[in-house]
Design a protein around this motif. Structure first.
Motif, short mmCIF file in Angstrom:
data_model
loop_
_atom_site.label_atom_id
_atom_site.label_comp_id
_atom_site.label_asym_id
_atom_site.label_seq_id
_atom_site.Cartn_x
_atom_site.Cartn_y
_atom_site.Cartn_z
N PHE A 102 -8.89 6.97 -1.26
CA PHE A 102 -7.81 7.89 -0.91
C PHE A 102 -6.45 7.19 -1.00
O PHE A 102 -5.48 7.77 -1.51
N ARG A 103 -6.39 5.95 -0.52
CA ARG A 103 -5.13 5.21 -0.61
C ARG A 103 -4.72 5.00 -2.07
O ARG A 103 -3.55 5.13 -2.43
N ALA A 104 -5.72 4.71 -2.92
CA ALA A 104 -5.43 4.53 -4.33
C ALA A 104 -4.98 5.84 -4.97
O ALA A 104 -4.07 5.87 -5.81
N PHE A 105 -5.61 6.94 -4.56
CA PHE A 105 -5.24 8.27 -5.07
C PHE A 105 -3.79 8.60 -4.72
O PHE A 105 -3.03 9.07 -5.57
N LEU A 106 -3.41 8.36 -3.47
CA LEU A 106 -2.03 8.64 -3.05
C LEU A 106 -1.03 7.77 -3.81
O LEU A 106 0.03 8.25 -4.23
N LYS A 128 -0.22 9.05 -7.07
CA LYS A 128 0.65 10.24 -7.02
C LYS A 128 2.05 9.90 -6.54
O LYS A 128 2.90 10.78 -6.39
N GLY A 129 2.28 8.61 -6.29
CA GLY A 129 3.60 8.19 -5.84
C GLY A 129 3.88 8.51 -4.38
O GLY A 129 5.04 8.60 -3.97
N VAL A 130 2.81 8.69 -3.58
CA VAL A 130 2.97 9.03 -2.16
C VAL A 130 2.69 7.80 -1.31
O VAL A 130 1.68 7.12 -1.49
N THR A 131 3.60 7.53 -0.39
CA THR A 131 3.45 6.38 0.51
C THR A 131 3.15 6.83 1.93
O THR A 131 3.89 7.62 2.51
N LEU A 132 2.03 6.34 2.45
CA LEU A 132 1.66 6.57 3.85
C LEU A 132 1.15 5.26 4.43
O LEU A 132 0.57 4.44 3.71
N SER A 133 1.38 5.04 5.72
CA SER A 133 0.79 3.87 6.37
C SER A 133 -0.73 4.01 6.33
O SER A 133 -1.27 5.12 6.21
N GLU A 134 -1.42 2.89 6.41
CA GLU A 134 -2.88 2.92 6.35
C GLU A 134 -3.47 3.78 7.48
O GLU A 134 -4.38 4.57 7.25
#
Length: 344
Positions: free
Chosen positions: A293-297, A300-306
């Motif tokens: 999921f982190r790789a998917f985001l 898509k150029g989306v940054t979220l904390s773990e």
């Protein structure tokens, strides 16, 4: 006035869609609802199973409204769920609302805890919008000594209307007790919380409660018009009126808020329907799915904390299956309750 969500019902279309306690409904299927009656708003939200309704929501911390598309479904409410937490030392009782069977079902939980030798219990009434006064009284009686005051109601000054509810039996459970509360804890749930606190029976942990302590009766003026009239107020055993005030917990634990950066990322996830795209075909919550999921985001150029990424992934997966009774991974309030009661 505003239409505020007190608490979405567990496993309901609203909860699965992501609607939260405190959200303000502003539009239904694109139509503004300002000045509409509660009955009219409810009729617009209800509909045939599998049909859709779109709610526009105002939410604290968001500058723009959020839209949720809900698929209507029958709502089945089991008011009580319970079990023994991992390790076997703490009983966990979640009360979702107070109905005619709540007292009986809560008694079953206490009997199970007693049979298993459990001497520490957490009662969770977060996001419990209330229900029957009798249900709150019956659950309180499972915990309080005979003749202890549970709640009183008083009418307008000079009306002479007053009633005091006291425990009529010896408690089924006498061990250590913690009660989880938040801003979705209202009405009958606040009565239970106050009865536990004011009688020195246990500690309240979480956030300030909603503050709904009015006794109302409905009157039909004609076939299409009805009114609710407040005829009395609830008062806690210590004499405190909670209406529009709420109850402060003994141990305040706030839910961690998303950072500004995460808020931007979450907006991108929602607007791009990224959860739907990622989870096509079903998915489990594993180390591998979290990394994927982190790789998917990132792709898509989306940054979220773990932590936020893991949270929304787990929340999404749980919308499509029966939620676990409790989850310590992201629940800081429950973790605090376990820590507190574990030391008793």
């Amino acid at each position: 006035g505003r239409v505020v969500v007190v608490a979405p019902i567990d496993d309901s279309p609203a909860m699965k869609a992501g609607i939260l306690a405190g959200d303000v409904i502003t539009r239904i299927d694109g139509k503004p609802i300002k000045d509409m009656t509660v009955e009219k708003i409810a009729s617009m939200i209800r509909g045939l199973p599998k049909s859709a309704v779109t709610l526009q929501i105002g939410r604290e911390g968001f500058t723009e409204p959020i839209e949720f598309r809900l698929e209507r479904a029958p709502v089945k409410i089991a008011s009580v769920e319970y079990g023994i937490m991992e390790g076997g030392a703490i009983g966990y009782l979640k009360i979702k609302n107070f109905g005619s069977e709540t007292g009986r079902d809560a008694a079953k939980a206490m009997k199970l805890f007693k049979k298993k030798g459990v001497k520490k219990v957490i009662i969770d009434v977060r996001n419990n919008p209330g229900g029957l006064l009798s249900g709150a009284v019956e659950v309180s009686e499972l915990l309080l000594d005979r003749e202890k005051t549970i709640v009183s109601t008083r009418g307008k000054k000079g009306s002479g209307s007053a009633e005091v509810y006291k425990s009529k039996s010896e408690p089924l459970y006498r061990g250590a007790l913690a009660v989880l509360v938040n801003n979705g804890t209202a009405s009958a749930a606040e009565i239970l919380a106050a009865a536990v606190r004011d009688n020195g029976r246990g500690s309240l942990i979480g956030e300030k409660t909603f503050g709904k302590g009015s006794v109302q009766k409905s009157f039909n003026l004609d076939d299409d018009i009805g009114v609710y009239i407040t005829v009395a107020r609830y008062y806690t055993p210590s004499g405190e009126m909670i209406h529009k005030k709420g109850i402060e917990p003994d141990r305040k634990v706030t839910v961690e808020k998303f950072s500004e950066s995460d808020m931007k990322g979450l907006k991108a996830v929602r607007e791009g329907n990224l959860m739907e795209h990622f989870s096509k075909g079903g998915i489990a919550y594993t180390i591998e799915s979290r990394e994927s999921f982190r790789a998917f985001l990132a792709g898509k150029g989306v940054t979220l904390s773990e932590k936020t990424g893991n949270f929304i992934l787990k929340d999404w997966i749980n919308r499509f299956k029966k939620k676990p009774l409790y989850d310590l991974e992201f629940d800081s309030q429950l973790n605090e309750a376990v820590k507190y009661i574990g030391g008793r």
